[in-house]
Scaffold this active site. Structure first.
Site, PDB file in Angstrom:
ATOM      1  N   GLU A 200     -15.509  -8.501 -13.650  1.00 13.11           N
ATOM      2  CA  GLU A 200     -15.741  -8.247 -15.086  1.00 13.11           C
ATOM      3  C   GLU A 200     -15.141  -9.413 -15.880  1.00 13.11           C
ATOM      4  OE1 GLU A 200     -13.054  -5.229 -16.628  1.00 13.11           O
ATOM      5  OE2 GLU A 200     -14.445  -4.698 -18.233  1.00 13.11           O
TER       6      GLU A 200
ATOM      7  N   ASN B 152     -19.610  -6.120 -23.467  1.00 16.18           N
ATOM      8  CA  ASN B 152     -19.020  -6.440 -22.172  1.00 16.18           C
ATOM      9  C   ASN B 152     -20.172  -6.298 -21.170  1.00 16.18           C
ATOM     10  OD1 ASN B 152     -17.529  -6.596 -19.833  1.00 16.18           O
ATOM     11  ND2 ASN B 152     -15.877  -5.288 -20.563  1.00 16.18           N
TER      12      ASN B 152
ATOM     13  N   LYS C 207     -21.707  -2.699 -20.754  1.00 13.77           N
ATOM     14  CA  LYS C 207     -20.736  -1.634 -20.412  1.00 13.77           C
ATOM     15  C   LYS C 207     -20.793  -0.458 -21.402  1.00 13.77           C
ATOM     16  CE  LYS C 207     -15.740  -1.286 -19.366  1.00 13.77           C
ATOM     17  NZ  LYS C 207     -14.505  -2.101 -19.298  1.00 13.77           N
TER      18      LYS C 207
ATOM     19  N   GLU D  74     -10.761  -2.974 -26.078  1.00 14.67           N
ATOM     20  CA  GLU D  74     -12.206  -3.065 -25.807  1.00 14.67           C
ATOM     21  C   GLU D  74     -13.031  -2.368 -26.891  1.00 14.67           C
ATOM     22  OE1 GLU D  74     -13.981  -3.025 -21.940  1.00 14.67           O
ATOM     23  OE2 GLU D  74     -12.018  -2.817 -21.022  1.00 14.67           O
TER      24      GLU D  74
ATOM     25  N   CYS E 172     -16.285  -1.826 -14.550  1.00 14.05           N
ATOM     26  CA  CYS E 172     -14.906  -1.346 -14.608  1.00 14.05           C
ATOM     27  C   CYS E 172     -14.759   0.150 -14.911  1.00 14.05           C
ATOM     28  CB  CYS E 172     -14.094  -2.191 -15.595  1.00 14.05           C
ATOM     29  SG  CYS E 172     -12.327  -1.881 -15.375  1.00 14.05           S
TER      30      CYS E 172
ATOM     31  N   ASN F 126     -11.111  -5.141 -14.450  1.00 11.34           N
ATOM     32  CA  ASN F 126      -9.778  -5.645 -14.816  1.00 11.34           C
ATOM     33  C   ASN F 126      -8.935  -4.403 -15.019  1.00 11.34           C
ATOM     34  OD1 ASN F 126      -9.581  -8.776 -15.888  1.00 11.34           O
ATOM     35  ND2 ASN F 126     -11.668  -7.967 -15.924  1.00 11.34           N
TER      36      ASN F 126
HETATM   37  N1  CDV Z   1     -11.420  -3.024 -18.069  1.00 10.81           N
HETATM   38  C1  CDV Z   1     -11.303  -1.689 -17.920  1.00 10.81           C
HETATM   39  O1  CDV Z   1     -12.231  -0.958 -18.180  1.00 10.81           O
HETATM   40  N2  CDV Z   1     -10.102  -1.229 -17.485  1.00 10.81           N
HETATM   41  C2  CDV Z   1      -9.768   0.162 -17.396  1.00 10.81           C
HETATM   42  C3  CDV Z   1      -8.281   0.379 -17.610  1.00 10.81           C
HETATM   43  C4  CDV Z   1      -7.878  -0.036 -18.988  1.00 10.81           C
HETATM   44  C5  CDV Z   1      -7.894   1.818 -17.373  1.00 10.81           C
HETATM   45  C6  CDV Z   1     -10.146   0.770 -16.051  1.00 10.81           C
HETATM   46  O2  CDV Z   1     -10.741   1.852 -16.058  1.00 10.81           O
HETATM   47  O3  CDV Z   1      -9.803   0.212 -15.008  1.00 10.81           O
END
Ligand code: CDV
Length: 312
Positions: free
Chosen positions: A47, A110, A127, A146, A172, A197
């Site tokens: 990501e 994203n 996203k 975000e 993510c 991330n």
């Molecule tokens: N980049 C993300 O979406 N990270 C989230 C963290 C912040 C909980 C994740 O679900 O991994």
């Protein structure tokens, strides 16, 4: 007949805030070459793979914020990645921050893209599940902004015929939601690609910090098994600008078993020769949606006789 697809999951180590796009891209190119040398036909990056994960800090200035985004894909700094992919004959998934101008309105997403071995753009995903908040949290050691920097993706969950199978994408936080996998599987996905991330500390819920790796793998393994899909999850790992992030890049079979997993918090390639036909025992039998899903019984509680309406 097996349908083999050799996949590389290209974990990224930290990217410093001052790192230029071309420096970041040259690391990806290096991993792409290594993947091809291992016989891979597809490489999955993480990501926001081109920069540090900037939602971890507050940015007030619009021009400063926009500097983290790509206006075109490929663009001046990323063309080399597309050129190298074509030269090597390898496809890729790439996550990045996208600045789109639609009907003269600027929109920030994203985003991830799926690119064929001939450089053709197969598909794009924006996203949907954006974690964190939109406000500054002064007591937190780092931010997750975000919701401030990105709009909720408007492209839905799609799956594309590609690489000899049906491929879906998410990003993510999407991986923690069962509906991500289910909607993709209902669209036929056999392989789900994602980058992440994920900090190893949750500032407002430190009591579950020790479960970060577990919840990450649990989500992907159950998503794979319950939907009869391969899942490839790729980390941006290690300590980046003071934020420590999990690794645990993994390739997961439709059985839910992890078949390859990273062991460092740096740039690291893991490779697996996936048989896409391994989705069959699950999709055709245990989780044959058409035969066994009981959609007609999944009514909202309020419409069932004598039931109380759900609390808002
Ligand atoms: N980049 C993300 O979406 N990270 C989230 C963290 C912040 C909980 C994740 O679900 O991994």
């Amino acid at each position: 007949m097996p349908r083999f697809l050799s996949i590389a999951a290209a974990q990224s180590g930290p990217i410093a805030r001052r790192t230029s796009r071309s420096e970041a891209v040259s690391r990806l190119v290096e991993q792409m070459r290594e993947a091809r040398a291992c016989g891979c036909e597809l490489i999955v990056f993480t990501e926001c793979a081109l920069t540090a994960f900037f939602p971890h800090w507050w940015i007030d200035d619009e021009a400063e914020l926009e500097a983290w985004f790509e206006r075109t894909m490929p663009g001046p700094d990323t063309q080399v990645l597309f050129d190298e992919a074509v030269r090597l004959g390898i496809g890729f998934y790439l996550g990045y921050a996208e600045l789109a101008v639609e009907n003269s309105v600027k929109r920030r997403y994203n985003t991830s893209i799926l690119v064929a071995a001939d450089g053709r753009m197969i598909g794009k995903y924006r996203k949907i599940h954006l974690p964190g908040g939109a406000d500054y949290q002064p007591h937190h050691p780092f931010q997750n902004l975000e919701k401030r920097y990105f709009e909720v993706g408007d492209l839905g969950f799609q799956a594309w015929r590609a690489f000899g199978g049906i491929v879906g994408m998410c990003i993510c936080n999407d991986r923690r939601w069962p509906e991500t996998y289910r909607v993709l599987a209902l669209r036929g996905a056999e392989l789900i690609l994602l980058g992440y991330n994920t900090p190893d500390h949750i500032p407002d819920q430190p009591e579950i910090d020790h479960l970060c790796d577990f919840h990450h793998l649990l989500s992907m393994q159950s998503g794979a098994y319950q939907n009869g899909c391969w899942v490839v999850g790729v980390a941006k790992a290690g300590v980046e600008e003071g934020v420590s992030q999990i690794g645990q890049t993994a390739i997961i079979a439709p059985s839910g078993e992890i078949v390859a997993r990273s062991s460092t918090l740096k740039d690291e390639l893991i490779v697996y020769r996936c048989d896409l036909d391994l989705v069959k025992p699950y999709k055709e039998r245990l989780f044959n949606f058409e035969k066994h899903r009981r959609i007609e019984h999944y009514q909202p509680i309020a419409t069932q006789t004598g039931a109380t309406p759900p609390e808002e």
